[in-house]
Design a protein around this motif. Structure first.
Motif, PDB file in Angstrom:
ATOM      1  N   LEU A  94     -14.385   8.754   8.062  1.00 25.23           N
ATOM      2  CA  LEU A  94     -14.704   7.430   8.638  1.00 25.23           C
ATOM      3  C   LEU A  94     -14.745   7.546  10.157  1.00 25.23           C
ATOM      4  O   LEU A  94     -14.023   8.360  10.733  1.00 25.23           O
ATOM      5  CB  LEU A  94     -13.602   6.428   8.280  1.00 25.23           C
ATOM      6  CG  LEU A  94     -13.343   6.168   6.812  1.00 25.23           C
ATOM      7  CD1 LEU A  94     -12.112   5.289   6.678  1.00 25.23           C
ATOM      8  CD2 LEU A  94     -14.529   5.523   6.138  1.00 25.23           C
ATOM      9  N   GLY A 104     -13.225  -1.057  -1.695  1.00 26.21           N
ATOM     10  CA  GLY A 104     -12.791   0.206  -2.297  1.00 26.21           C
ATOM     11  C   GLY A 104     -11.417   0.681  -1.847  1.00 26.21           C
ATOM     12  O   GLY A 104     -10.923   1.704  -2.310  1.00 26.21           O
ATOM     13  N   THR A 105     -10.781  -0.060  -0.924  1.00 26.10           N
ATOM     14  CA  THR A 105      -9.473   0.390  -0.429  1.00 26.10           C
ATOM     15  C   THR A 105      -8.328  -0.116  -1.312  1.00 26.10           C
ATOM     16  O   THR A 105      -8.501  -1.033  -2.111  1.00 26.10           O
ATOM     17  CB  THR A 105      -9.222  -0.141   1.001  1.00 26.10           C
ATOM     18  OG1 THR A 105      -9.264  -1.575   0.961  1.00 26.10           O
ATOM     19  CG2 THR A 105     -10.252   0.381   1.988  1.00 26.10           C
ATOM     20  N   LEU A 106      -7.144   0.490  -1.106  1.00 24.65           N
ATOM     21  CA  LEU A 106      -5.938   0.019  -1.797  1.00 24.65           C
ATOM     22  C   LEU A 106      -5.638  -1.412  -1.376  1.00 24.65           C
ATOM     23  O   LEU A 106      -5.126  -2.215  -2.160  1.00 24.65           O
ATOM     24  CB  LEU A 106      -4.736   0.908  -1.441  1.00 24.65           C
ATOM     25  CG  LEU A 106      -4.772   2.352  -1.891  1.00 24.65           C
ATOM     26  CD1 LEU A 106      -3.441   3.015  -1.619  1.00 24.65           C
ATOM     27  CD2 LEU A 106      -5.122   2.458  -3.356  1.00 24.65           C
ATOM     28  N   PRO A 166       0.634   8.325  -1.381  1.00 19.34           N
ATOM     29  CA  PRO A 166       0.393   9.080  -0.144  1.00 19.34           C
ATOM     30  C   PRO A 166      -1.064   9.524  -0.065  1.00 19.34           C
ATOM     31  O   PRO A 166      -1.731   9.685  -1.085  1.00 19.34           O
ATOM     32  CB  PRO A 166       1.322  10.279  -0.287  1.00 19.34           C
ATOM     33  CG  PRO A 166       1.516  10.448  -1.751  1.00 19.34           C
ATOM     34  CD  PRO A 166       1.479   9.070  -2.336  1.00 19.34           C
ATOM     35  N   ASP A 168      -4.857  -0.147   7.267  1.00 19.18           N
ATOM     36  CA  ASP A 168      -3.715   0.777   7.370  1.00 19.18           C
ATOM     37  C   ASP A 168      -2.920   0.554   8.654  1.00 19.18           C
ATOM     38  O   ASP A 168      -3.487   0.216   9.695  1.00 19.18           O
ATOM     39  CB  ASP A 168      -4.216   2.232   7.318  1.00 19.18           C
ATOM     40  CG  ASP A 168      -4.584   2.635   5.889  1.00 19.18           C
ATOM     41  OD1 ASP A 168      -5.277   3.638   5.705  1.00 19.18           O
ATOM     42  OD2 ASP A 168      -4.176   1.906   4.948  1.00 19.18           O
TER      43      ASP A 168
HETATM   44  N1  SNW Z   1      -9.225   4.890   5.480  1.00 19.17           N
HETATM   45  C1  SNW Z   1      -9.063   3.816   4.715  1.00 19.17           C
HETATM   46  O1  SNW Z   1      -9.617   2.779   4.942  1.00 19.17           O
HETATM   47  C2  SNW Z   1      -8.106   4.017   3.547  1.00 19.17           C
HETATM   48  C3  SNW Z   1      -7.314   2.767   3.271  1.00 19.17           C
HETATM   49  C4  SNW Z   1      -6.160   3.029   2.307  1.00 19.17           C
HETATM   50  N2  SNW Z   1      -5.178   3.987   2.882  1.00 19.17           N
HETATM   51  C5  SNW Z   1      -3.861   3.875   2.313  1.00 19.17           C
HETATM   52  C6  SNW Z   1      -3.006   5.094   2.668  1.00 19.17           C
HETATM   53  O2  SNW Z   1      -3.523   6.238   2.038  1.00 19.17           O
HETATM   54  O3  SNW Z   1      -3.008   5.271   4.097  1.00 19.17           O
HETATM   55  C7  SNW Z   1      -2.244   6.421   4.554  1.00 19.17           C
HETATM   56  C8  SNW Z   1      -0.773   6.274   4.118  1.00 19.17           C
HETATM   57  O4  SNW Z   1      -0.199   5.172   4.757  1.00 19.17           O
HETATM   58  C9  SNW Z   1      -0.705   6.063   2.599  1.00 19.17           C
HETATM   59  O5  SNW Z   1       0.656   5.820   2.244  1.00 19.17           O
HETATM   60  C10 SNW Z   1      -1.554   4.870   2.200  1.00 19.17           C
HETATM   61  O6  SNW Z   1      -1.540   4.673   0.785  1.00 19.17           O
HETATM   62  C11 SNW Z   1      -6.700   3.534   0.947  1.00 19.17           C
HETATM   63  O7  SNW Z   1      -6.399   4.673   0.583  1.00 19.17           O
HETATM   64  O8  SNW Z   1      -7.445   2.766   0.304  1.00 19.17           O
END
Ligand code: SNW
Length: 262
Positions: A38, A146-148, A211, A186
């Motif tokens: 990204l 698509g993110t968590l 993680p 994040d």
């Molecule tokens: N780059 C993004 O937008 C990813 C957003 C989001 N990240 C969550 C995460 O992987 O970010 C890094 C750490 O804080 C992990 O614990 C967390 O689950 C996801 O995996 O969906």
């Protein structure tokens, strides 16, 4: 027909043993790693003023790539929702962008062992009326598709209007121009945007059960094993710690990634 088939098989180069040795990780281009990432998730992964990818994930993965003998690492920007499908179908060798490891995602791709654990943050403006997760109801919350954060919000913030965006830039500009009241992203990226745009953290939700890992296509056990060994080595010799302190100064450091005391 038999003659044609046998002629064809003679003419078609097969991946002989040497071929497999030249490309043990089944890379698109032997000796080069093409990585989906990204451009707007600073300080995890982002493009600097001259357009080069940098950040914790970028420098950490580049070090891991060198440890498994791959010198050339090319990072390519991709909307987050497209990263895992593109890695699964072989358009990239890996996806590296703070991508949390979850069972749902493991249906599509394989992941290396985890290399970063932190928080999901609700970021907001001072005048938004959103001060914590309980005040999100009836407000508009931006999430990147698509993110968590998207799946977490769908499950836990049921009274909130979710507004989906392709990337962080679009979500943050919507927050800054008042189209949405908060943005769910994040922790470290939220911290960076908060400083740049005078925004505030309304909530920090732990995501230690997911993680971040390196996403690769299924069916590449040698690649996965090599990545895991290199990730472990980077943690054991203190490289991981040095990069973490460089990119996330002052943030709590998950001890499972630090050199073993013994
Ligand atoms: N780059 C993004 O937008 C990813 C957003 C989001 N990240 C969550 C995460 O992987 O970010 C890094 C750490 O804080 C992990 O614990 C967390 O689950 C996801 O995996 O969906």
């Amino acid at each position: 027909l038999l003659a044609c088939v046998s002629l064809f098989s003679i003419l078609t180069p097969t991946a002989n043993a040497a071929g497999a040795q030249d490309n043990p990780y089944g890379l698109i281009e032997p000796g080069e790693l093409r990585v989906a990432s990204l451009g707007d998730a600073k300080p995890y992964t982002f493009t600097d003023a001259s357009g080069n990818f940098t950040g914790f994930d970028v420098e950490f993965f580049t070090d891991v790539a060198h440890r498994i003998g791959i010198k050339k690492v090319v990072f390519i920007g991709q909307d987050f929702a497209g990263i895992l499908p593109s890695v699964a179908n072989g358009r990239y060798d890996a996806g590296v962008a703070a991508i949390g490891i979850t069972p749902a995602r493991e249906k599509t791709v394989d992941f290396s062992s985890g290399y970063l654990a932190g928080y999901l943050t609700v970021l907001t403006r001072k005048d938004s009326g959103v001060s914590d997760v309980n005040s999100l109801a009836k407000h508009r919350l931006a999430v990147v598709q698509g993110t968590l954060q998207e799946s977490y919000a769908m499950q836990h913030f049921t009274q909130t209007d979710l507004v989906r965006f392709p990337d962080n830039n679009a979500a943050i500009s919507a927050l800054n121009n008042g189209t949405v009241d908060a943005d769910f992203l994040d922790y470290e990226a939220a911290k960076d945007y908060a400083t740049r745009f005078n925004l505030i953290h309304a909530a920090d939700i732990p995501s230690f059960d997911a993680p971040a890992g390196v996403a690769i296509a299924k069916g590449k056990p040698e690649f996965k094993a090599a990545l895991n060994k290199a990730i472990q080595a980077s943690m054991q010799d203190g490289t991981w710690k040095k990069l973490y302190e460089k990119w996330f100064p002052g943030s709590p450091m998950p001890k499972q990634y630090l050199p073993n005391a013994g």
